[in-house]
Write a protein that holds these residues in place. Sequence first.
Motif, mmCIF file in Angstrom:
data_model
loop_
_atom_site.group_PDB
_atom_site.id
_atom_site.type_symbol
_atom_site.label_atom_id
_atom_site.label_comp_id
_atom_site.label_asym_id
_atom_site.label_seq_id
_atom_site.Cartn_x
_atom_site.Cartn_y
_atom_site.Cartn_z
ATOM 1 N N CYS A 119 0.849 -1.190 0.000
ATOM 2 C CA CYS A 119 0.000 0.000 0.000
ATOM 3 C C CYS A 119 0.894 1.253 0.000
ATOM 4 N N LEU A 120 0.525 2.229 -0.818
ATOM 5 C CA LEU A 120 1.348 3.440 -0.961
ATOM 6 C C LEU A 120 0.513 4.678 -0.663
ATOM 7 N N GLU A 121 1.177 5.705 -0.118
ATOM 8 C CA GLU A 121 0.477 6.989 0.011
ATOM 9 C C GLU A 121 1.443 8.138 -0.274
ATOM 10 N N PRO A 122 0.899 9.273 -0.751
ATOM 11 C CA PRO A 122 1.764 10.404 -1.072
ATOM 12 C C PRO A 122 2.560 10.842 0.152
ATOM 13 N N CYS A 123 3.766 11.330 -0.089
ATOM 14 C CA CYS A 123 4.660 11.691 1.014
ATOM 15 C C CYS A 123 5.357 12.998 0.638
ATOM 16 N N GLU A 162 -2.872 0.147 -14.177
ATOM 17 C CA GLU A 162 -4.340 0.277 -14.137
ATOM 18 C C GLU A 162 -4.620 1.345 -13.104
ATOM 19 N N ALA A 163 -5.853 1.864 -13.075
ATOM 20 C CA ALA A 163 -6.156 2.930 -12.120
ATOM 21 C C ALA A 163 -5.728 2.531 -10.711
ATOM 22 N N SER A 164 -4.852 3.319 -10.110
ATOM 23 C CA SER A 164 -4.381 3.133 -8.728
ATOM 24 C C SER A 164 -3.527 1.882 -8.515
ATOM 25 N N ILE A 165 -3.111 1.193 -9.577
ATOM 26 C CA ILE A 165 -2.218 0.028 -9.433
ATOM 27 C C ILE A 165 -0.924 0.295 -10.208
ATOM 28 N N PHE A 166 0.200 0.116 -9.528
ATOM 29 C CA PHE A 166 1.499 0.442 -10.104
ATOM 30 C C PHE A 166 2.390 -0.794 -10.134
ATOM 31 N N GLU A 167 3.088 -0.998 -11.242
ATOM 32 C CA GLU A 167 4.128 -2.027 -11.299
ATOM 33 C C GLU A 167 5.387 -1.340 -10.775
ATOM 34 N N LEU A 168 5.909 -1.830 -9.668
ATOM 35 C CA LEU A 168 7.012 -1.114 -9.020
ATOM 36 C C LEU A 168 8.350 -1.469 -9.674
ATOM 37 N N ASP A 169 9.242 -0.467 -9.767
ATOM 38 C CA ASP A 169 10.552 -0.743 -10.360
ATOM 39 C C ASP A 169 11.714 -0.362 -9.445
ATOM 40 N N GLU A 170 11.417 0.194 -8.277
ATOM 41 C CA GLU A 170 12.486 0.489 -7.317
ATOM 42 C C GLU A 170 11.890 0.751 -5.934
ATOM 43 N N LEU A 171 12.518 0.197 -4.911
ATOM 44 C CA LEU A 171 12.093 0.432 -3.524
ATOM 45 C C LEU A 171 13.331 0.855 -2.732
ATOM 46 N N VAL A 172 13.246 1.956 -2.030
ATOM 47 C CA VAL A 172 14.412 2.428 -1.271
ATOM 48 C C VAL A 172 13.975 2.833 0.129
ATOM 49 N N GLU A 173 14.731 2.400 1.136
ATOM 50 C CA GLU A 173 14.426 2.763 2.519
ATOM 51 C C GLU A 173 15.081 4.105 2.859
ATOM 52 N N LYS A 174 14.291 5.008 3.359
ATOM 53 C CA LYS A 174 14.735 6.319 3.839
ATOM 54 C C LYS A 174 15.733 7.008 2.891
ATOM 55 N N MET A 212 6.383 -6.743 -8.161
ATOM 56 C CA MET A 212 5.612 -6.290 -6.992
ATOM 57 C C MET A 212 4.720 -5.125 -7.414
ATOM 58 N N LEU A 213 3.519 -5.101 -6.843
ATOM 59 C CA LEU A 213 2.592 -4.018 -7.161
ATOM 60 C C LEU A 213 2.493 -3.048 -5.995
ATOM 61 N N GLY A 214 2.203 -1.803 -6.326
ATOM 62 C CA GLY A 214 1.858 -0.816 -5.306
ATOM 63 C C GLY A 214 0.444 -0.361 -5.590
ATOM 64 N N ILE A 215 -0.355 -0.161 -4.537
ATOM 65 C CA ILE A 215 -1.684 0.403 -4.793
ATOM 66 C C ILE A 215 -1.881 1.649 -3.938
ATOM 67 N N THR A 216 -2.586 2.609 -4.518
ATOM 68 C CA THR A 216 -2.983 3.774 -3.729
ATOM 69 C C THR A 216 -4.472 3.605 -3.435
ATOM 70 N N TRP A 217 -4.922 4.196 -2.348
ATOM 71 C CA TRP A 217 -6.334 4.030 -1.953
ATOM 72 C C TRP A 217 -6.810 5.332 -1.324
ATOM 73 N N PRO A 218 -8.116 5.527 -1.193
ATOM 74 C CA PRO A 218 -8.608 6.841 -0.769
ATOM 75 C C PRO A 218 -8.414 7.152 0.712
#
Length: 276
Positions: free
Chosen positions: A154-158, A175-187, A249-255
């Motif tokens: 789950c992702l949210e704007p930051c 697709e609407a609100s579904i993202f194919e992720l290509d990079e994940l970075v901690e802090k 891995m997928l990321g999704i945004t939600w309301p």
Amino acid sequence: MKAIIPAAGLGTRFLPIAKAVPKEMLPLGDKPVIHHVVAEAAAAGFDEILIIVSRGKECIIEYFAPNPELESHLDAAGKSDALAAVRQATSMARIEYAYQEKMLGLGDAVKIGRKFIGADPVFAVLLGDTVMQHSSPLGAMAAAWKTFHKPTVCLEPCAEERVSRYGVAGGRETEASIFELDELVEKPAPDRAPRLTSSAGSRLPFHAFAARYLFTPEIFDCLEKTTSGFAGEIQLTDAMEQLRRKTGMLGITWPGKRLDIGSPAGLIEAARALGS
Ligand code: UTP
């Protein structure tokens, strides 16, 4: 379905109270924070739960355990509302516990759940110190899993000035609100932080992980291979990046909105937001 709720952390941002009262047991309304987290998981069908605790946090175990003496007292006194509230806390889910011996980070806490998850094809992780305002993303995440069979976060704007506090994702909207992720970075530092791109090709604001994850058990092999990273801890994000490379891995945004009660200011904000 199964879920792991890590709740073993030291809660240093909540000292001195966290010395004696786990931050996950602080009240939001008339219930502790972790009650809301268990209720969210159970409502989404994740009703077999492993809570990761540490020494000194036994009141979490006590909270979810039946208390026949108290129940018969309330029954005899005709306090039916209180009795129902007490019983509801103990009947939401089937809960087991495991201890984290040393607080080596969130990745280490999740790793402890390997045996509990066993051969299940997918499971959820919910951070024990975070509640969701408006709605839970778990339903949408489980639906994405059913269609795409990929781990989902789950992702949210930051805001830019906060990206260096969170795990941050880059990827492309498929697709609407579904993202194919290509990079994940901690802090990451803001100038190194990845970004999401909309399906129309525009760059979106930074997006951070919002405390809810769906993993396949392959995450455990990735965690075994993860050495300590940022702050000397086993970072879940580092293992997630390995898993992403392996399976996608997928990321999704939600309301909704994540309410992180890990600090006094966060708890006050959450109490205001939930009107408690
Ligand atoms: P945090 O990083 O917010 O918790 O982890 P923390 O380490 O307790 O907080 P500070 O920074 O010292 O104030 C998010 C969730 O993961 C759990 C925490 O209990 C919290 O619910 N966690 C964290 C663990 O179970 N084990 C760990 O080693 C770290």
